[in-house]
Design an enzyme around this catalytic site. Structure first.
Site, PDB file in Angstrom:
ATOM      1  N   ASP A   8     -65.427   7.244 -83.701  1.00 49.10           N
ATOM      2  CA  ASP A   8     -65.104   5.923 -84.272  1.00 49.10           C
ATOM      3  C   ASP A   8     -64.706   4.859 -83.246  1.00 49.10           C
ATOM      4  OD1 ASP A   8     -65.593   7.385 -86.527  1.00 49.10           O
ATOM      5  OD2 ASP A   8     -63.629   7.121 -87.438  1.00 49.10           O
ATOM      6  N   LYS A 106     -70.052   8.320 -91.579  1.00 48.44           N
ATOM      7  CA  LYS A 106     -69.202   9.037 -92.539  1.00 48.44           C
ATOM      8  C   LYS A 106     -68.422   8.035 -93.373  1.00 48.44           C
ATOM      9  CE  LYS A 106     -65.557   9.414 -89.092  1.00 48.44           C
ATOM     10  NZ  LYS A 106     -64.551   8.589 -89.776  1.00 48.44           N
ATOM     11  N   CYS A 151     -59.017  10.577 -87.710  1.00 48.53           N
ATOM     12  CA  CYS A 151     -60.396  11.053 -87.567  1.00 48.53           C
ATOM     13  C   CYS A 151     -60.585  12.005 -86.390  1.00 48.53           C
ATOM     14  CB  CYS A 151     -61.345   9.868 -87.501  1.00 48.53           C
ATOM     15  SG  CYS A 151     -61.384   9.011 -89.096  1.00 48.53           S
TER      16      CYS A 151
HETATM   17  C1  VGL Z   1     -59.808   6.250 -89.563  1.00 55.12           C
HETATM   18  C2  VGL Z   1     -58.357   5.609 -91.201  1.00 55.12           C
HETATM   19  C3  VGL Z   1     -59.396   5.242 -92.018  1.00 55.12           C
HETATM   20  C4  VGL Z   1     -60.010   6.795 -88.185  1.00 55.12           C
HETATM   21  C5  VGL Z   1     -60.859   5.889 -90.373  1.00 55.12           C
HETATM   22  O1  VGL Z   1     -61.071   6.544 -87.575  1.00 55.12           O
HETATM   23  O2  VGL Z   1     -59.102   7.501 -87.694  1.00 55.12           O
HETATM   24  N1  VGL Z   1     -58.559   6.112 -89.989  1.00 55.12           N
HETATM   25  N2  VGL Z   1     -60.645   5.384 -91.593  1.00 55.12           N
END
Ligand code: VGL
Ligand code: ZN
Length: 207
Positions: A8, A106, A151
């Site tokens: 991410d 995702k 994540c």
């Molecule tokens: C994430 C919260 C919501 C992350 C993704 O990448 O850690 N955290 N969506």
């Protein structure tokens, strides 16, 4: 065969983003500097529809960071972030994306969040990343990115479950830390479940 898993590395998790992780930007040069050392590089991308159930804005009376039950699973409500095709969902332009062999998106199902890059939080649907890595003959994975306490943690734990020899590149991770020790706790939990924690970049010795 080893693989680097970049979790991410998107604008919404970096400075000025909707769900900015403190110092998130600092991990980008680390990702770039490591890519060449690995047999394979994959990336996950948080990729939500605008009506996603993890967004506080999609629940009457709710505010970000409250916890609700979403279709049977405990869910932290987040600010709107990483909406499909929005700027915030893009990888940072500084990230060397040409070196990424494959991207796994995702969080596309509005009914369930997906912290792990392998499965949704209900473990019902797979992104295909596990099969892809196995088909390529990968046995060791090295995980880094955002955010340590969400994540990154769930991606590393699923990697262990899937039988990969799993390492966490700690310097390449930053956490949300809704509570100040959330990232420390996450690292401890990963370590207890079999993730090897690499605390210093110079200690990476690829297997
Ligand atoms: C994430 C919260 C919501 C992350 C993704 O990448 O850690 N955290 N969506
Ligand atoms: Zn998300």
């Amino acid at each position: 065969m080893n693989a680097l898993i970049l979790v991410d590395l998107q604008y919404d998790f970096c400075k000025g983003g909707a769900l900015a992780v403190p110092q998130g930007n600092q991990v980008i040069p680390i990702a770039n500097s490591l890519m060449d050392d690995f047999d394979l590089v994959v990336a996950t991308q948080d990729w939500h529809p605008a009506d996603h159930g993890s967004f506080a804005a999609n629940h009457w009376w709710r505010k970000p960071y409250q916890v609700i039950d979403l279709h049977g699973l405990s869910q932290v409500l987040w600010p709107i972030h990483c909406v499909q095709d929005s700027f915030g969902a893009m990888f940072l332009k500084e990230l060397n994306t040409e070196k990424i062999d494959k991207v796994f998106q995702k969080g596309t199902n509005k009914e369930v969040d997906s912290y792990s890059g392998f499965f949704d939080n209900g473990r019902r649907q797979s992104t295909g990343m596990g099969d892809y890595l196995k088909e390529k003959g990968v046995d060791a994975v090295y995980v880094m990115g955002l955010a340590t306490d969400y994540c990154v943690k769930y991606t590393a734990l699923d990697a262990v479950d899937l039988g990969f020899k799993t390492h966490l590149i700690l310097e390449g991770c930053r956490g949300v830390n809704l509570k100040e020790d959330d990232s420390d706790k996450a690292v401890k939990e990963m370590e207890e479940k079999g993730v090897e924690i690499i605390r210093q970049l110079e200690n990476i010795s690829l297997v």
